[in-house]
Design a protein around this motif. Structure first.
Motif, mmCIF file in Angstrom:
data_model
loop_
_atom_site.group_PDB
_atom_site.id
_atom_site.type_symbol
_atom_site.label_atom_id
_atom_site.label_comp_id
_atom_site.label_asym_id
_atom_site.label_seq_id
_atom_site.Cartn_x
_atom_site.Cartn_y
_atom_site.Cartn_z
ATOM 1 N N MET A 162 13.182 13.089 -9.746
ATOM 2 C CA MET A 162 12.119 13.449 -8.802
ATOM 3 C C MET A 162 10.907 12.555 -8.982
ATOM 4 O O MET A 162 10.279 12.113 -8.005
ATOM 5 N N THR A 163 10.568 12.268 -10.234
ATOM 6 C CA THR A 163 9.430 11.386 -10.507
ATOM 7 C C THR A 163 9.673 10.001 -9.945
ATOM 8 O O THR A 163 8.794 9.406 -9.288
ATOM 9 N N VAL A 164 10.857 9.458 -10.198
ATOM 10 C CA VAL A 164 11.179 8.113 -9.702
ATOM 11 C C VAL A 164 11.207 8.096 -8.178
ATOM 12 O O VAL A 164 10.776 7.117 -7.543
ATOM 13 N N THR A 165 11.690 9.168 -7.562
ATOM 14 C CA THR A 165 11.709 9.253 -6.100
ATOM 15 C C THR A 165 10.303 9.153 -5.523
ATOM 16 O O THR A 165 10.040 8.387 -4.582
ATOM 17 N N VAL A 166 9.372 9.916 -6.091
ATOM 18 C CA VAL A 166 7.987 9.875 -5.617
ATOM 19 C C VAL A 166 7.360 8.516 -5.942
ATOM 20 O O VAL A 166 6.613 7.944 -5.128
ATOM 21 N N LEU A 167 7.669 7.986 -7.117
ATOM 22 C CA LEU A 167 7.111 6.696 -7.516
ATOM 23 C C LEU A 167 7.531 5.589 -6.557
ATOM 24 O O LEU A 167 6.705 4.775 -6.115
ATOM 25 N N LEU A 168 8.813 5.541 -6.215
ATOM 26 C CA LEU A 168 9.292 4.498 -5.298
ATOM 27 C C LEU A 168 8.650 4.640 -3.922
ATOM 28 O O LEU A 168 8.227 3.644 -3.319
ATOM 29 N N GLY A 169 8.585 5.862 -3.428
ATOM 30 C CA GLY A 169 7.973 6.061 -2.124
ATOM 31 C C GLY A 169 6.496 5.723 -2.092
ATOM 32 O O GLY A 169 5.947 5.391 -1.042
ATOM 33 N N THR A 170 5.841 5.772 -3.243
ATOM 34 C CA THR A 170 4.404 5.489 -3.316
ATOM 35 C C THR A 170 4.117 4.001 -3.480
ATOM 36 O O THR A 170 3.238 3.451 -2.806
ATOM 37 N N VAL A 171 4.853 3.336 -4.369
ATOM 38 C CA VAL A 171 4.504 1.941 -4.703
ATOM 39 C C VAL A 171 5.305 0.914 -3.914
ATOM 40 O O VAL A 171 4.876 -0.239 -3.809
ATOM 41 N N TYR A 172 6.462 1.288 -3.354
ATOM 42 C CA TYR A 172 7.277 0.298 -2.644
ATOM 43 C C TYR A 172 6.523 -0.341 -1.477
ATOM 44 O O TYR A 172 6.543 -1.577 -1.323
ATOM 45 N N PRO A 173 5.827 0.431 -0.620
ATOM 46 C CA PRO A 173 5.056 -0.224 0.446
ATOM 47 C C PRO A 173 3.979 -1.152 -0.104
ATOM 48 O O PRO A 173 3.693 -2.205 0.501
ATOM 49 N N LEU A 174 3.369 -0.795 -1.245
ATOM 50 C CA LEU A 174 2.329 -1.643 -1.820
ATOM 51 C C LEU A 174 2.911 -2.955 -2.340
ATOM 52 O O LEU A 174 2.301 -4.020 -2.207
ATOM 53 N N ILE A 175 4.104 -2.864 -2.937
ATOM 54 C CA ILE A 175 4.749 -4.078 -3.448
ATOM 55 C C ILE A 175 5.117 -5.010 -2.295
ATOM 56 O O ILE A 175 4.889 -6.230 -2.352
ATOM 57 N N LEU A 176 5.690 -4.463 -1.215
ATOM 58 C CA LEU A 176 6.033 -5.289 -0.060
ATOM 59 C C LEU A 176 4.803 -5.976 0.510
ATOM 60 O O LEU A 176 4.823 -7.174 0.844
ATOM 61 N N ASP A 177 3.706 -5.218 0.615
ATOM 62 C CA ASP A 177 2.471 -5.776 1.159
ATOM 63 C C ASP A 177 1.925 -6.872 0.242
ATOM 64 O O ASP A 177 1.480 -7.924 0.710
ATOM 65 N N ALA A 178 1.971 -6.646 -1.079
ATOM 66 C CA ALA A 178 1.455 -7.642 -2.022
ATOM 67 C C ALA A 178 2.266 -8.932 -1.980
ATOM 68 O O ALA A 178 1.720 -10.025 -2.195
ATOM 69 N N LEU A 179 3.564 -8.838 -1.690
ATOM 70 C CA LEU A 179 4.424 -10.022 -1.626
ATOM 71 C C LEU A 179 4.499 -10.612 -0.217
ATOM 72 O O LEU A 179 5.302 -11.524 0.029
ATOM 73 N N ASN A 180 3.669 -10.106 0.703
ATOM 74 C CA ASN A 180 3.634 -10.580 2.092
ATOM 75 C C ASN A 180 4.997 -10.463 2.770
ATOM 76 O O ASN A 180 5.413 -11.350 3.528
ATOM 77 N N LEU A 181 5.701 -9.371 2.480
ATOM 78 C CA LEU A 181 7.012 -9.127 3.074
ATOM 79 C C LEU A 181 6.948 -8.103 4.202
ATOM 80 O O LEU A 181 7.978 -7.602 4.645
#
Length: 662
Positions: A366-385
């Motif tokens: 559950m923790t990893v599920t929330v973590l991925l949903g929270t940081v994945y958009p930020l990582i994509l944005d930081a990598l200009n993807l």
């Protein structure tokens, strides 16, 4: 002249606190490594000194607010002479610089508490624990002094008036929500320090868990209350009537709570059975790392939210480096030292050990599920993807089924024995509770609402399963005693804490289920003399007026509410405009109750004396926060168990201690 010197005193106190934190981080750890008692003895006085100077810094900043010292940039940006004094005092943590100072103060307070209440810890263990906490404190104090100094001045161009505190934060929720949340965040630094100290020493045993468990429970209880208060604040302050929106900043507090819940249960197994040692240490590192990640998300500027304070890239970089160093070094220590403390303990299925392991795995998923949903958009944005948005559909689709599985195994846990028990016996003990939960959960929607709803039934079945399994376990324990009174006296505070915690989750589940499915909402146009019916209640607008507050003006609607022949009562929603920022705000009118809330929020002036109103009927919504308070109370009650005090007294004895030489 003296008031203008107060900020300089606070700045100097911060520098002295940093010096003491650095000494606390270096000297006791070196003393423990070289077995020098004099060096280890530095830990306690440095923890005390650091806390004292942080208190001085904090209260000098508060004095600058109360004295309207707009030569301090932070005061000028977040206060106004018209601001009521109690909001001036709490504006200290109303924005970035002050909130980080509050974080440092609480970290210093936790360090002082450990030094004060852990006097029976072995000297080298205490030195290592306080040394690790001093290192964390040093990093945050450097962050304050180098990038987020709350005492920065605007001399000689001092403004005549301040910009005012954000109107969203001019509320009682600001007074109590951030301190509670931070106490939870920072409190996990204690068990983190205990884990690192144990790995450095090469010893994780039952005595260690008796030292670590009370601190973990108290931190978790504070975080639980902090999250509940944040949900309550959003519910009545933001005007939309929701209690959780899967906002990234909300998720930032949920992440360490989920990991901390797993950590508490893992500590119980380590204490009782001597297993899960490495898993417990890793969870301690993981939980505090998630607290630091939450700090990064809120303070770095990568998020835009009413809760997010900073937007300076330098600050985000500093916190990211601090997070990387803390996580990297702690994981390196774990990788090098964990094999020395590993200890396998056999258990079979079904058993309480196995069920707690499954619960731990589910909580981590559950923790990893929330973590991925929270940081994945930020990582994509930081990598200009590209930019994507991850919202409630993702979280609800994954989180809700996992929660259902978790509740299922939570209900089994109290009924199972340690190590192993016959499956037939477990089935016999749970059959009545399971059947009762199914029948009552299926019938409840028909009785309450007159129509069967599968989702409502599922939520109520899970809640009833938790309650009835607890009742069965309590009944079995009382039957085993000579008399019910004797059985009650034999039950420990830790057991009562477990009951309260699980009962609190059941109460919250009922609140979530009922309000999510039976909430009634209408957006209406209403003028004086008109009325509307919502969920059987009649809302009649009697008058419109104006009100002047200390730093705002407001349009006020007087609405008479009646129901089923009862005497009408009055609700007064407001639409405020704060004078300094010219910012409009909705002040909701609430009619609260244990079984339902009535919620009225003013929207826009539609002309001709009519206003847009949002009217909501919210059944059982208070159960959300009542359940959280019960969970927190359970965590605190467990700390009162006598075995923790006995464990501290026996901690220095060598007998029965599993220790591996470095």
């Amino acid at each position: 002249m003296l008031p203008r010197l107060i900020p300089e005193l606070g700045h100097f106190a911060l520098i002295l606190a940093l010096g003491m934190a650095l000494i606390q981080a270096v000297v006791p750890l070196a003393g423990a490594a070289t077995r020098r008692p004099l060096w280890m003895a530095y830990a306690r006085p440095m923890a005390l000194g650091q806390f004292v100077f942080l208190l001085i810094a904090f209260f000098t900043l508060m004095a600058s607010f109360l004295l309207d010292d707009f030569s301090v940039a932070y005061v000028a940006d977040n206060a106004n002479s018209m601001l009521p004094w109690y909001y001036k005092a709490t504006a200290v943590w109303g924005s970035h610089e002050g909130s980080v100072l509050l974080w440092c103060l609480m970290l210093g307070g936790w360090s002082f508490a450990v030094s004060r209440f852990s006097r029976r810890l072995p000297r080298d263990m205490l030195a290592r624990v306080l040394g690790v906490m001093g290192a964390v404190s040093s990093g945050f104090l450097l962050f304050v002094l180098l990038t987020s100094n709350p005492f920065a001045r605007l001399l000689p161009d001092v403004p005549g008036e301040g910009a005012d505190l954000n109107p969203l934060l001019q509320d009682v929720g600001l007074i109590i929500h951030p301190p509670m949340l931070y106490m939870g965040y920072v409190g996990f630094s204690v068990v983190f320090a205990f884990a690192i100290a144990a790995l450095l020493e090469g010893r994780i045993d039952a005595a260690w868990t008796r030292w670590a468990r009370p601190w973990t429970n108290v931190a978790w209880a504070f975080l639980t209350v902090g999250i509940a208060l944040g949900s309550w604040w959003a519910y009545y302050e933001l005007g939309w009537g929701g209690w959780w929106f899967w906002d990234p900043v909300e998720n930032a507090s949920l992440l360490p709570w989920l990991a901390g819940t797993a950590l508490m249960h893992s500590l119980a197994v380590t204490e009782k059975r001597g297993s899960f040692k490495n898993w417990t240490a890793l969870l301690a590192i993981f939980t505090f790392s998630l607290s630091l990640l939450g700090t990064f998300l809120v303070r770095s500027g990568v998020l835009t939210s009413v809760h997010a304070f900073a937007n300076d890239p330098a600050r985000g970089t500093f916190i990211l480096v601090l997070l990387g160093l803390t996580v990297g070094v702690s994981l390196l220590i774990f990788a090098l030292r964990a094999p020395r403390v590993a200890h396998a303990t056999a258990f079979g299925w079904p058993s309480r050990d196995a069920l707690l392991l499954i619960n731990n795995i589910l909580l981590v998923i559950m923790t990893v599920t929330v973590l991925l949903g929270t940081v994945y958009p930020l990582i994509l944005d930081a990598l200009n993807l590209g930019k994507i948005s991850v919202g409630p559909p993702y979280f609800n689709t994954l989180f809700v089924p996992l929660t259902a599985l978790l509740c299922l195994f939570m209900g089994l846990g109290p009924l199972a024995r340690w190590k192993r028990m016959p499956g037939r016996e477990l089935w016999r003990r749970l059959a009545v509770a399971g059947l009762g939960a199914l029948v009552l959960g299926a019938l409840a929607p028909l009785i309450y609402h007159g129509r069967w709803d599968p989702w409502v039934s599922l939520g109520l079945v899970l809640a009833l399963w938790l309650v009835l399994s607890l009742a069965r376990d309590l009944l079995d324990k009382l039957r085993q005693a000579r008399s019910p009174a004797t059985g009650l006296r034999r039950l420990t505070p830790a057991y009562w804490g477990m009951l309260l915690g699980h009962l609190g989750l059941a109460v919250t589940l009922v609140g979530v289920t009922v309000v999510s499915n039976y909430n009634v909402e209408r957006n209406v146009r209403l003028a004086v003399g008109e009325q509307v019916e919502v969920a059987g209640y009649t809302f009649a607008m009697r008058s419109l007026g104006k009100r002047r507050g200390p730093n705002f003006v407001a349009d006020v609607a007087t609405i008479a509410v009646s129901h089923a022949g009862d005497a009408p009562f009055i609700m007064r929603p407001e639409k405020r405009v704060y004078l300094a920022r010219r910012m409009p705000m909705t002040d909701v009118a609430l009619s609260p109750g244990l079984w339902r809330d009535l919620y009225v929020a003013m929207g826009e002036d539609l002309g001709d004396g009519a206003w847009a109103l949002r009217i909501q009927y919210k059944p059982f919504v208070r159960w959300l926060w009542l359940g959280a308070l019960l969970m927190a109370a359970g965590g605190v009650l467990a700390v009162a168990d006598r075995r923790y005090r006995r464990g501290k007294a026996r901690a220095s004895r060598p007998a029965g201690v599993e220790e591996v030489n470095a």
